[in-house]
Design an enzyme around this catalytic site. Structure first.
Site, PDB file in Angstrom:
ATOM      1  N   GLY A   9      52.708 139.383  92.001  1.00 27.99           N
ATOM      2  CA  GLY A   9      52.363 138.891  92.833  1.00 27.99           C
ATOM      3  C   GLY A   9      52.471 137.382  92.361  1.00 27.99           C
ATOM      4  O   GLY A   9      52.686 137.097  91.704  1.00 27.99           O
ATOM      5  N   GLY A  14      45.409 138.007  90.271  1.00 23.15           N
ATOM      6  CA  GLY A  14      44.298 138.333  89.706  1.00 23.15           C
ATOM      7  C   GLY A  14      45.316 139.350  88.426  1.00 23.15           C
ATOM      8  O   GLY A  14      44.512 140.659  88.336  1.00 23.15           O
ATOM      9  N   SER A  16      46.031 139.046  85.655  1.00 25.99           N
ATOM     10  CA  SER A  16      44.912 139.293  84.550  1.00 25.99           C
ATOM     11  C   SER A  16      43.703 139.702  84.028  1.00 25.99           C
ATOM     12  O   SER A  16      43.531 140.282  83.361  1.00 25.99           O
ATOM     13  CB  SER A  16      45.402 137.821  83.646  1.00 25.99           C
ATOM     14  OG  SER A  16      46.973 137.081  83.429  1.00 25.99           O
ATOM     15  N   GLU A  86      52.827 138.917  82.408  1.00 28.90           N
ATOM     16  CA  GLU A  86      54.174 138.251  82.404  1.00 28.90           C
ATOM     17  C   GLU A  86      55.380 139.024  82.305  1.00 28.90           C
ATOM     18  O   GLU A  86      56.536 138.136  81.744  1.00 28.90           O
ATOM     19  CB  GLU A  86      54.187 137.429  81.395  1.00 28.90           C
ATOM     20  CG  GLU A  86      52.287 136.175  81.211  1.00 28.90           C
ATOM     21  CD  GLU A  86      52.479 135.799  82.848  1.00 28.90           C
ATOM     22  OE1 GLU A  86      53.390 134.978  83.375  1.00 28.90           O
ATOM     23  OE2 GLU A  86      50.748 134.950  82.799  1.00 28.90           O
ATOM     24  N   GLN A  88      58.226 139.050  84.486  1.00 31.80           N
ATOM     25  CA  GLN A  88      58.764 138.035  84.398  1.00 31.80           C
ATOM     26  C   GLN A  88      59.892 137.460  83.682  1.00 31.80           C
ATOM     27  O   GLN A  88      61.263 137.633  83.604  1.00 31.80           O
ATOM     28  CB  GLN A  88      58.722 136.971  85.767  1.00 31.80           C
ATOM     29  CG  GLN A  88      58.016 135.848  85.110  1.00 31.80           C
ATOM     30  CD  GLN A  88      56.456 135.986  84.338  1.00 31.80           C
ATOM     31  OE1 GLN A  88      56.092 137.296  84.940  1.00 31.80           O
ATOM     32  NE2 GLN A  88      55.730 134.690  84.752  1.00 31.80           N
TER      33      GLN A  88
END
Ligand SMILES: [Zn+2]
Length: 189
Positions: A9, A14, A16, A86, A88
């Site tokens: 997203g 949202g 985390s 995280e 990415q």
């Protein structure tokens, strides 16, 4: 059979808080989980999953050399679920270890992350999560400037949109805005 999940997203969708919620749900039933995050994210401190809502908790930081598979395999008791924030920023090697955790240890892994960077290129970690995941889910949020769904992240510096530069500049609400495609091209700043 365990599965690899990827929930992606834009900023502020949202991710985390979802990790903290899922962890809480497992732990309430005395089912331990392990939480990881990229060591690159130091917005709070290295090794924390922090929600803008204010909740935070410690996580195991992942670098290129972290033996994620070994940490999970050696953990006693065996975790019921692995949560990774995280994604990415993870490397292909990191993600292949997540795959082995699912396929060899039969432990579900839920990864969370941003899909595209501020220039709308796929992040390396997202590319491999999208490639390997059994289940892919979009976490939705609304554009900062209008009513459309945010599918991109606008980088801002000194009140001006930025479209060039390093892929990774760690920042929060003052640096990035979740935006729709139209507002990414022409942000009403
Ligand atoms: Zn918009």
């Amino acid at each position: 059979m365990a599965q690899l999940y990827y929930k992606y997203g834009a900023m502020n969708s949202g991710k985390s808080i979802e990790i903290l919620k899922v962890a809480h749900n497992y732990e309430e039933q005395n089912k331990p989980v392990l939480i990881f995050t990229s060591a690159l994210d130091h917005r709070d401190e290295v090794g924390y999953v922090s929600s803008r809502i204010g909740l935070r908790r410690q996580a195991i930081p992942i670098t290129e050399d972290t033996d994620i598979y070994g940490i999970v395999n050696n953990h006693q008791p065996k975790p019921y679920c692995i949560l990774v924030d995280e994604c990415q920023f993870l490397s292909r090697k990191n993600i292949q270890q997540l795959v082995r955790i699912v396929d060899e240890l039969d432990v579900p892994v839920m990864g969370f992350g941003l899909k595209n960077d501020f220039q709308n290129q796929l992040f390396e970690g997202s590319r491999y999560m999208l490639t390997y995941a059994d289940k892919i889910e979009e976490m939705k949020t609304i554009c900062w400037f209008c009513e459309r769904k945010a599918i991109m992240n606008l980088r801002v510096k000194d009140g001006k949109p930025v479209y060039t530069g390093e892929q990774i500049v760690i920042g929060g609400n003052d640096t990035y805005f979740p935006v729709c495609r139209k507002c990414h091209t022409n942000p009403p700043l």
